[in-house]
Design an enzyme around this catalytic site. Sequence first.
Site, PDB file in Angstrom:
ATOM      1  CB  ALA A 174      -3.000   3.732   0.704  1.00 11.23           C
TER       2      ALA A 174
ATOM      3  CG  LEU B  31      -2.216  -0.740   1.199  1.00  9.98           C
ATOM      4  CD1 LEU B  31      -2.880  -0.691   2.566  1.00  9.98           C
ATOM      5  CD2 LEU B  31      -3.149  -0.209   0.130  1.00  9.98           C
ATOM      6  CG  ASP B  32       1.007   4.065  -3.249  1.00  9.32           C
ATOM      7  OD1 ASP B  32       1.937   3.258  -3.463  1.00  9.32           O
ATOM      8  OD2 ASP B  32       0.303   4.542  -4.158  1.00  9.32           O
ATOM      9  N   PRO B  33       2.264   4.928   0.948  1.00  9.98           N
ATOM     10  CG  PRO B  33       4.423   5.781   1.272  1.00  9.98           C
ATOM     11  CD  PRO B  33       3.530   5.170   0.229  1.00  9.98           C
TER      12      PRO B  33
ATOM     13  NE  ARG C 108       0.493   5.467  -6.847  1.00 10.17           N
ATOM     14  CZ  ARG C 108       1.729   5.491  -7.329  1.00 10.17           C
ATOM     15  NH1 ARG C 108       2.128   6.519  -8.060  1.00 10.17           N
ATOM     16  NH2 ARG C 108       2.572   4.517  -7.083  1.00 10.17           N
TER      17      ARG C 108
END
Length: 300
Positions: free
Chosen positions: A41, A37-39, A173
Amino acid sequence: MNGVLVVDKPADFTSFDVVSVVRRLAGREKTGHTGTLDPMATGVLPVLLGKATRAASLLEDTSKEYRAEFALGYATDTQDSTGEVLARSGTRTTEAALLASLSLFRGNILQEPPMYSAVRKDGKRLYELARQGVTVEREKRPVTIERLECVRFDETAQTGILEVRCSKGTYIRTLCADIGQALGTFGVMTALRRTSACGFSLADAVPLEAVRALAETGQLEARVLPMDQLFLERPALRVSAAQAVRFRNGGCLGLERTALARQNPPDGLRVRVYSPEQVFLGLGIVDRGQDTLKILKLFV
């Protein structure tokens, strides 16, 4: 401690940060997660502990669900609101146009990985090149969007919320940016929450601060789910005591000597294998050519 701890990842933590915290609190050297997961998120991040780390390579095809907030009218270098603004557009869209555009992205589509991603190009991560100001060509990759709905859109603010069910490897995104492009403008993701992964939902997830509290009071292990919970979509097979010994020692089982014989299972079917005492032994895979159940992965 072997099993799955489903963490509700907080914002501004990397997935690796969460794994590191859980590793220290659980006292398990072997830990991993089932999908980055992206930071920015938040949401469902299953953390694998001990023997459960063996499952990582078997979870590649599992779908994930997200709730994503987006904004139209500008583009950034990261395709989300944390990046540097590259362009703005005065073009505005209607809710009707937005809803119509979503049909272009349902089903099997191709996505170009963003420059700020962990995909490798000539041995280097794309994000490493991006941080150096380098942009390279990226080969588009197939992904599947199983569900894509807009649950809210504010025409005045040009912002909204998407609910997405998609295959592993989908960049939400990038999906927001591509939707913006399809509408003749730009799009960025402004927030992301993963609501489901590997069959686990937010109802199963423990906030990271709660994980710390549980560890301090010696209650963390009670929240660790059994390894077989990762594979509940697979049929279960209970074998005899002798078969359990043979299976856990690496031996194949004859199909005709199992309950699968009456079900005419297809070649390649994966099943959960249990001992007579309902101990999860591992995953087996049907080989119709040899009429056997072979070992796919042991978890004992």
